[in-house]
Design an enzyme around this catalytic site. Sequence first.
Site, short mmCIF file in Angstrom:
data_model
loop_
_atom_site.label_atom_id
_atom_site.label_comp_id
_atom_site.label_asym_id
_atom_site.label_seq_id
_atom_site.Cartn_x
_atom_site.Cartn_y
_atom_site.Cartn_z
CG ASP A 165 3.82 -2.72 -4.80
OD1 ASP A 165 2.85 -3.65 -4.61
OD2 ASP A 165 4.82 -3.00 -4.32
N GLY A 190 16.46 -1.52 -7.88
CA GLY A 190 16.00 -1.95 -6.64
C GLY A 190 14.64 -1.14 -6.43
CB SER A 228 15.67 -4.16 -10.08
OG SER A 228 15.04 -4.73 -9.08
N GLY A 265 4.69 -10.46 -15.36
CA GLY A 265 6.13 -10.28 -15.49
C GLY A 265 6.38 -9.70 -16.93
CB SER A 294 1.77 -12.38 -9.38
OG SER A 294 1.97 -13.39 -8.60
N GLY A 330 0.84 -1.01 0.09
CA GLY A 330 0.08 0.11 -0.10
C GLY A 330 0.72 1.31 0.05
#
Length: 317
Positions: free
Chosen positions: A254, A289, A248, A224, A186, A41
């Site tokens: 999100d 990252g 990454s 993905g 996912s 969130g």
Amino acid sequence: MSTVLTITLNPTVDLFAETDVVRPVRKIRTSNDRCDPGGGGINVARVITEMGGDAEALFLCGGPTGTWLNALLEKAGIRRHMLPISGDTRVAYAVHERGSGFDYRFVPAGPSVSAQEIEPCMEIIRSRNARYVVASGSLPAAAPPDTYARMARIVAEQGGRFVLDTSGDGLRVTLEQARVFLVKPSIGELGQFVGHELDEQAAREAAMNLVRRGAAEMVAVTMGAQGALLATAEGVMKMPAPRVKARSAIGAGDSFLGAMVWALAKDWVVKGAFHLGIAAGAAAVLTPGTQLCRHEDIRSLYPMSPNANTEREGGID
């Protein structure tokens, strides 16, 4: 009052670094270290804020690491409401191995959270009366499995739209006991939900089954590099992901959800919002990252979506 209220019951302080090779025993020297506020969130609120939207992050936190998390959110300019718990907020760590291109992610379970500590969240949801409420991330240990289902019912009673991104019991119980506007598993999480691994065709069928039985108005299944599926009462559409040079994959899901909710809150048509989510997920892959997507990258990638200019209402500022 926020247009979007995000809920994070098990947030993190996310640490990230890069190294040439990950090896056992030896000290591994890192570079490009960074830390970010994390948890589903919170990440959704970060993306909506990055895009100039109106979001408030509601989250539980405790201990010195909770204070650290709150300071990171302050630095990032995220509007927020912090609710204290007795346990310490978890710290997650990810390392990118430059030699292989792999990310190694270490994610602790986090503190146990009692039903009493979660209850103030329900009151905040009632008081905010937001158009969209996004509950994203894992349920903490000891949290009642119907926590998200209760939230969904409160939001529905107020005429809002409840968006869910979780897994395990939190996903299963919510879809059994309540109706949500949008759920974003996912393909792996959807497979866990139905009890077996899914290929794309099976994922289409599982997503449509959730729509047909009234568990969700829309089901977005992220896959993905293969893009995503979106199931609605009109059927299932697929959108491939733009081809980008990946740094990454952390935070791509999100970013997808944050951008899609931002667009829906701006009254975009569903297909346009879905395509914007795809662009944001790809934009997240461009950043190292835990940095998530950048507004300028989303703007550059969104026109790559088929018929992008005719499938939206409004535009990206």
